[in-house]
Design an enzyme around this catalytic site. Structure first.
Site, PDB file in Angstrom:
ATOM      1  N   GLU A 182      41.508  54.763 -32.743  1.00  0.00           N
ATOM      2  CA  GLU A 182      41.026  54.467 -31.515  1.00  0.00           C
ATOM      3  C   GLU A 182      39.532  53.967 -31.949  1.00  0.00           C
ATOM      4  OE1 GLU A 182      39.593  57.319 -28.904  1.00  0.00           O
ATOM      5  OE2 GLU A 182      41.677  58.150 -28.012  1.00  0.00           O
ATOM      6  N   ASP A 225      30.827  61.307 -23.337  1.00  0.00           N
ATOM      7  CA  ASP A 225      30.627  61.948 -24.479  1.00  0.00           C
ATOM      8  C   ASP A 225      29.835  62.266 -25.095  1.00  0.00           C
ATOM      9  OD1 ASP A 225      33.198  59.658 -25.971  1.00  0.00           O
ATOM     10  OD2 ASP A 225      31.707  58.230 -25.582  1.00  0.00           O
TER      11      ASP A 225
END
Length: 268
Positions: free
Chosen positions: A52, A63
């Site tokens: 990714e 995140d």
């Protein structure tokens, strides 16, 4: 070889080898733009099956603290979506068969232009995009634009998702389903949730797509624990920690050795 077939072949190869595919993360511009290509290559050398590439965004809500800090550093380096597309173009030239997946949020893609982004990502050699905060109810436009360019749309499903929402996510997604192991944000954790297998079984009932588990994966035993219940393991924050803890001249080597441990090529 079409873009989507690279993903399918990576998961098929891992299944044939009786293991989950290893999916790793790189953020262009972290720790510095001149180093990120070498970090990417080190992941490939260590045994990553899919990588990714995160396009930095100033408000990365999914995140945890580690990747928030990484993204902030990448942004302070001046990293732009075009830089990330150029990064993928270079990586594709070096690794023609490796699946590469963009990961970002909806805002930078909309600012770039959805169809323009899809076309640029495909031209650079990406296989798919994860738009982390894209609700499945609003995913049709993005799915259409990406599919027109030959790219898969990968959606996230959480343990808190209702059965109806799991079904909707599975209908809208392609490539693979990103199964969030915990209700929360990314970040390395010591243990996988006790109810993970039940959650994965619930998702499996709704789709034949590969299931990849992320958020909290950091150890070889985590990857091994997915054997027979998931098709892939996503490791991001833990790799960023390895990079941060290493001296500049040792970073690529440290990443390669850590990914070798995750992939089973090296003993911990």
């Amino acid at each position: 070889m079409t873009e989507s077939s690279r993903l399918a072949r990576a998961f098929e190869r891992a299944r044939n080898e009786d293991r989950p595919a290893l999916i790793t993360l790189v953020v262009p511009g972290f720790p510095a733009a001149v180093e990120t290509d070498a970090v990417f290559d080190a992941m490939v050398e260590g045994g990553a099956d899919i990588i990714e590439v995160e396009i930095p965004f100033s408000d990365p809500l999914a995140d945890g603290a580690t990747i928030q800090g990484v993204v902030y550093e990448a942004l302070t380096q001046g990293t732009t979506p075009d830089d990330c597309i150029d990064f993928v173009r270079r990586a594709r030239g070096r690794h023609p068969e490796l699946p590469i997946v963009f990961m970002t949020y909806l805002n930078p893609v909309l600012a770039y232009g959805l169809e323009r982004f899809a076309a640029a990502a495909a031209e650079a050699g990406a296989d798919a995009a994860i738009l982390t905060d894209l609700p499945p109810e609003e995913a049709t436009e993005a799915k259409t634009a990406l599919a027109k360019a030959g790219l898969d749309l990968i959606l996230l499903v959480a343990p808190t998702s209702s059965d109806a929402r799991v079904e909707l996510i599975c209908r809208q997604a392609s490539g693979f389903i990103y199964c969030v192991s915990v209700a929360g944000v990314t970040g390395a954790r010591d243990q996988l949730p006790a109810d993970l297998n039940a959650f994965l079984a619930r998702v499996r009932r709704c789709t034949n797509l590969p299931l990849a588990v992320g958020f909290g994966m950091s150890r070889r035993e985590h990857v091994e624990a997915l054997h027979g219940v998931a098709d892939g393991a996503v490791v991001g924050s833990a790799i960023m920690n390895v990079i941060s803890a290493s001296e500049p001249q040792e970073r690529a080597k440290a990443v390669r050795e850590y990914v070798e441990v995750l992939s089973g090529r090296r003993r911990p």
